[in-house]
Write a protein that holds these residues in place. Sequence first.
Motif, PDB file in Angstrom:
ATOM      1  N   TYR A 124       0.801  -1.303   0.027  1.00 49.18           N
ATOM      2  CA  TYR A 124       0.139  -0.092  -0.114  1.00 49.18           C
ATOM      3  C   TYR A 124       0.900   1.128  -0.217  1.00 49.18           C
ATOM      4  N   GLU A 125       0.303   2.162  -0.546  1.00 51.33           N
ATOM      5  CA  GLU A 125       0.908   3.580  -0.251  1.00 51.33           C
ATOM      6  C   GLU A 125       0.292   4.370   0.803  1.00 51.33           C
ATOM      7  N   LEU A 126       1.021   4.904   1.628  1.00 52.22           N
ATOM      8  CA  LEU A 126       0.411   5.284   2.992  1.00 52.22           C
ATOM      9  C   LEU A 126       0.389   6.976   2.783  1.00 52.22           C
ATOM     10  N   GLU A 127      -0.858   7.406   3.209  1.00 51.76           N
ATOM     11  CA  GLU A 127      -1.208   9.013   3.264  1.00 51.76           C
ATOM     12  C   GLU A 127      -1.628   9.287   4.691  1.00 51.76           C
ATOM     13  N   ILE A 128      -1.361  10.342   5.161  1.00 53.86           N
ATOM     14  CA  ILE A 128      -1.578  10.730   6.632  1.00 53.86           C
ATOM     15  C   ILE A 128      -2.529  11.829   6.930  1.00 53.86           C
ATOM     16  N   ASP A 129      -3.436  11.644   7.543  1.00 54.76           N
ATOM     17  CA  ASP A 129      -4.611  12.892   8.269  1.00 54.76           C
ATOM     18  C   ASP A 129      -4.115  13.158   9.583  1.00 54.76           C
ATOM     19  N   ASN A 130      -3.786  14.370   9.853  1.00 53.29           N
ATOM     20  CA  ASN A 130      -3.337  14.874  10.951  1.00 53.29           C
ATOM     21  C   ASN A 130      -4.634  15.417  11.790  1.00 53.29           C
ATOM     22  N   MET A 131      -4.968  15.331  12.828  1.00 54.13           N
ATOM     23  CA  MET A 131      -6.192  15.836  13.679  1.00 54.13           C
ATOM     24  C   MET A 131      -5.998  15.721  15.064  1.00 54.13           C
ATOM     25  N   ASP A 132      -6.879  16.450  15.877  1.00 55.32           N
ATOM     26  CA  ASP A 132      -6.917  16.176  17.228  1.00 55.32           C
ATOM     27  C   ASP A 132      -7.124  14.959  17.489  1.00 55.32           C
ATOM     28  N   PHE A 133      -6.322  14.627  18.618  1.00 57.35           N
ATOM     29  CA  PHE A 133      -6.358  13.007  19.156  1.00 57.35           C
ATOM     30  C   PHE A 133      -8.115  12.730  19.298  1.00 57.35           C
ATOM     31  N   GLY A 134      -8.742  13.473  19.965  1.00 57.15           N
ATOM     32  CA  GLY A 134     -10.121  13.312  20.301  1.00 57.15           C
ATOM     33  C   GLY A 134     -10.957  13.077  19.262  1.00 57.15           C
ATOM     34  N   GLY A 135     -10.697  13.353  17.845  1.00 59.81           N
ATOM     35  CA  GLY A 135     -11.273  13.149  16.693  1.00 59.81           C
ATOM     36  C   GLY A 135     -11.211  11.926  15.949  1.00 59.81           C
ATOM     37  N   LEU A 136     -10.114  11.313  16.307  1.00 62.00           N
ATOM     38  CA  LEU A 136      -9.758   9.947  15.653  1.00 62.00           C
ATOM     39  C   LEU A 136     -10.789   8.939  15.622  1.00 62.00           C
ATOM     40  N   ILE A 137     -11.325   8.660  16.909  1.00 67.41           N
ATOM     41  CA  ILE A 137     -12.217   7.514  16.774  1.00 67.41           C
ATOM     42  C   ILE A 137     -13.537   7.737  15.755  1.00 67.41           C
ATOM     43  N   SER A 138     -13.964   9.117  15.936  1.00 69.67           N
ATOM     44  CA  SER A 138     -15.068   9.282  15.113  1.00 69.67           C
ATOM     45  C   SER A 138     -14.693   9.569  13.468  1.00 69.67           C
ATOM     46  N   ALA A 139     -13.423   9.590  13.191  1.00 68.98           N
ATOM     47  CA  ALA A 139     -12.986   9.664  11.722  1.00 68.98           C
ATOM     48  C   ALA A 139     -12.807   8.335  11.279  1.00 68.98           C
ATOM     49  N   LEU A 140     -12.359   7.301  12.227  1.00 69.39           N
ATOM     50  CA  LEU A 140     -12.795   5.964  11.965  1.00 69.39           C
ATOM     51  C   LEU A 140     -13.882   5.576  11.585  1.00 69.39           C
ATOM     52  N   GLN A 141     -14.962   5.828  12.474  1.00 68.72           N
ATOM     53  CA  GLN A 141     -16.423   5.446  12.417  1.00 68.72           C
ATOM     54  C   GLN A 141     -17.137   6.050  11.058  1.00 68.72           C
ATOM     55  N   SER A 142     -16.636   7.186  10.716  1.00 73.26           N
ATOM     56  CA  SER A 142     -17.176   7.906   9.586  1.00 73.26           C
ATOM     57  C   SER A 142     -16.270   7.591   8.335  1.00 73.26           C
TER      58      SER A 142
END
Length: 261
Positions: free
Chosen positions: A79-97
């Motif tokens: 795979y090619e890896l790309e990174i989205d940087n965000m507040d820690f508190g938003g990581l779970i919701s980013a996975l769920q969405s």
Amino acid sequence: MKKYLLVSLLTIFAIAFLAACGTSDSTSGGGEEAAGDKKVLKMGTSADFPPFETIDEQTGEYVGFDIELTKYIADQLGYELEIDNMDFGGLISALQSERVDFVASGMSATNERKESVDFSIEYHKSGEMFVTLKDSDIKSFEDLNGKTLGVQLGTIQEEGAKKIQEDDLKDLKITPLNKAPELIQELKAGRIDAVYLDKTVALGFINELDLAGFDDPTESSPGMAIAFPKGSELVEEFNKVLEEMKENGELEKLEKEWIEE
């Protein structure tokens, strides 16, 4: 942590502002996308957690233990890896969405989080520390009672601080903030009395900024693991590579490079 020590003090305090501005080398939206002959995996992280993930001031690139770990895994899986940087508190919701395919951000695999996302096998376990100024009168766990303790929003340390407040230190005051560097800034400014952090991260700040600290004597937290949306087929793929890294010494190599030193 020889590479972490190369990151300047300015970098540490700049991270909060870079992340707030959405610093990222990926496009929005989750899922695998074609990138030449490789598919793209989008990783969510909160790059304010050295030596696990941070931003190199000179290059603007993401660096750290988690970064190198996931680059290795992605490469092994094609795979090619790309990174989205965000507040820690938003990581779970980013996975769920499904805005990201997985999260690697020094995240502990707690039972509560397991209700919302799936986790890989654990790849590292640090424990926790309390960080103080060198001239602080806080020298032990009991000294924290009646003091103000800073924690990062959405972390295992925030949960742990609430449990400590409930079970042990009834007069403990808790101040949550978005970024670990913001907590250190507040500590140095005298607006909070101590900071509760992952032990590896705490030791980095202590050594770099001439601070003090002591281990958390209470129950230790679960180890760190990579998080995925519920039912993700990537869990099995990542676990296979993680097991191989434990057997062939690659995981130990990364720990020595980024953590132990």
